[in-house]
Design a protein around this motif. Sequence first.
Motif, short mmCIF file in Angstrom:
data_model
loop_
_atom_site.label_atom_id
_atom_site.label_comp_id
_atom_site.label_asym_id
_atom_site.label_seq_id
_atom_site.Cartn_x
_atom_site.Cartn_y
_atom_site.Cartn_z
N LEU A 26 60.58 31.66 64.15
CA LEU A 26 59.59 30.81 64.99
C LEU A 26 58.32 31.19 64.82
N LEU A 27 57.50 30.24 64.52
CA LEU A 27 55.91 30.57 64.35
C LEU A 27 54.91 29.89 65.31
N VAL A 28 54.69 30.78 66.31
CA VAL A 28 53.85 30.06 67.44
C VAL A 28 52.37 29.87 67.52
N ALA A 29 51.85 28.83 67.52
CA ALA A 29 50.52 28.47 67.40
C ALA A 29 49.86 28.18 68.60
N SER A 30 50.70 27.86 69.75
CA SER A 30 49.98 27.41 71.05
C SER A 30 49.17 28.44 71.83
N ASN A 31 48.03 27.84 72.31
CA ASN A 31 47.40 29.14 73.15
C ASN A 31 47.69 28.99 74.47
N PRO A 32 47.62 30.49 75.34
CA PRO A 32 47.28 31.56 74.58
C PRO A 32 48.33 32.13 73.88
N VAL A 33 47.94 32.24 72.71
CA VAL A 33 49.22 32.39 71.57
C VAL A 33 50.12 33.74 71.72
N ASP A 34 49.47 34.79 72.17
CA ASP A 34 50.14 36.15 72.16
C ASP A 34 51.09 35.94 73.31
N ILE A 35 50.84 35.24 74.58
CA ILE A 35 51.78 35.21 75.70
C ILE A 35 52.63 34.12 75.36
N MET A 36 52.32 33.02 74.78
CA MET A 36 53.21 32.08 74.25
C MET A 36 54.42 32.67 73.16
N GLY A 37 53.72 33.38 72.27
CA GLY A 37 54.55 33.86 71.58
C GLY A 37 55.79 35.06 72.20
N GLN A 38 55.28 35.78 73.17
CA GLN A 38 56.01 36.57 73.93
C GLN A 38 57.14 35.82 74.76
N ILE A 39 56.50 34.75 75.59
CA ILE A 39 57.37 33.85 76.23
C ILE A 39 58.61 33.29 75.06
N THR A 40 58.12 32.71 74.03
CA THR A 40 58.97 32.26 73.01
C THR A 40 60.01 33.15 72.72
N GLN A 41 59.80 34.52 72.46
CA GLN A 41 60.53 35.38 71.96
C GLN A 41 61.74 35.70 73.31
N ARG A 42 61.16 35.77 74.36
CA ARG A 42 62.24 35.79 75.46
C ARG A 42 63.15 34.65 75.82
N LEU A 43 62.27 33.47 75.61
CA LEU A 43 63.22 32.19 75.69
C LEU A 43 64.36 32.36 74.54
N SER A 44 63.81 32.47 73.28
CA SER A 44 64.79 32.30 72.44
C SER A 44 65.98 33.35 72.06
N GLY B 31 53.46 35.08 66.48
CA GLY B 31 52.42 34.36 67.11
C GLY B 31 51.46 34.37 65.88
N SER B 32 50.60 33.23 65.71
CA SER B 32 49.42 33.41 64.81
C SER B 32 48.55 34.53 64.90
N GLY B 33 48.41 34.74 66.30
CA GLY B 33 47.66 35.81 66.72
C GLY B 33 45.93 35.78 66.29
N THR B 34 45.61 36.97 65.56
CA THR B 34 44.15 36.96 65.28
C THR B 34 44.36 36.63 63.78
N ILE B 35 45.27 36.03 63.31
CA ILE B 35 45.07 35.68 61.78
C ILE B 35 43.76 34.81 61.42
N LEU B 36 43.36 33.90 62.35
CA LEU B 36 42.05 33.33 62.15
C LEU B 36 41.02 34.06 62.57
N ASP B 37 41.04 34.80 63.63
CA ASP B 37 39.75 35.91 64.01
C ASP B 37 39.39 36.64 62.78
N THR B 38 40.65 37.10 62.04
CA THR B 38 40.38 37.85 60.97
C THR B 38 39.83 37.09 59.79
N ALA B 39 40.12 35.78 59.71
CA ALA B 39 39.69 35.15 58.74
C ALA B 39 37.97 34.82 58.91
N ARG B 40 37.77 34.60 60.27
CA ARG B 40 36.24 34.34 60.53
C ARG B 40 35.54 35.61 60.32
N PHE B 41 36.07 36.88 60.51
CA PHE B 41 35.38 38.24 60.35
C PHE B 41 35.30 38.32 58.69
#
Length: 309
Positions: free
Chosen positions: A112-130, A139-149
């Motif tokens: 599962l690849l989670v993109a919905s925000n807030p992505v860190d929390i949504m990813g953790q919720i997804t892990q627990r639900l699944s 979670g896509s996390g900071t992949i975008l922030d790293t790209a911006r940097f």
Amino acid sequence: MKVGIVGAGMVGSSAAFAMVMRGGASRIVLVDLDEKRARAEAEDIGHAVPFGAAVRVDAGGYDDLRGCGVVVLACGVGQKPGETRLQLLGRNAAVFRSVVGEVMRVCPEAILLVASNPVDIMGQITQRLSGLPAGRVIGSGTILDTARFRWLLGRHLGIAPRSVHGYVLGEHGDSEVLAWSAARAGNVSVGSFAAQMGAPITDEVRARIDTGVRRAAYTIIEGKGATWYGIGAGLARIVAAIAADEGAVLTVSVASEVLGVRDVACSLPRVVGAEGVVAELVPELDDSETEALRASAEMLKRTVEAVGM
Ligand code: ADP
């Protein structure tokens, strides 16, 4: 590899488009509450296939996700102007309760690849639900922030962003940490590279890049309502790493222990391959970056506990 995308809004559709243009998926199935929207996006994106990779693109229901190697979760409600990612939480957590159940019913073997925000929390919720192992819920996390940097540093140094190796760590959001002390251009520190190029990283330059990374989402939302191309490309990058079992090092968000904070999902550089995340590392940070990363992880931990999941 067959890829499912739940949520054919701007982020989900941009991810599908990016996958068509860069390759990595053999089939893409778009699922959305708004079936008409999903069909329209599948058709529009399908028209790009003759110019891109050989991918079959369809709209469908949850049953059509059977056999997916990766399911991208990009559903939910978008960030409103002025709204922080954390304020989105309550609205998106409710959507995920039903969606994750449906996805697990039809493809329990998918990553599962989670993109919905807030992505860190949504990813953790997804892990627990699944109930899936942590490394299979990314979670896509900071992949975008790293790209911006990397993009901003590349522009300043006059080199390709691909030759800049700098990471943004922690929360995808206000408490994120730009790991300046570990940033490299080629194989030298960005400070040394900048000095050699005659473009030193002064306090002013550093502050401008820091703000450019940190405020990017807010600025773009002010101008066009939401952001989608960068994150769409980032999601396609992660999918490609999984599909080809690349062992690519990407800053993604996975539940783990971070600087003594247990069971918290936030971004570190992690090794991504066919089994999802298989290893992680904490870059060499200075004291203030280490403290900022710990504070970011602690903040996320408090938030996820407040959600009670
Ligand atoms: P973003 O900019 O994050 O892509 P959008 O609002 O454009 O935001 O897209 C979110 C998509 O998620 C919308 O197309 C919406 O219909 C979809 N969506 C919302 N709730 C659900 C759900 N329960 N199941 C499937 N899709 C959903």
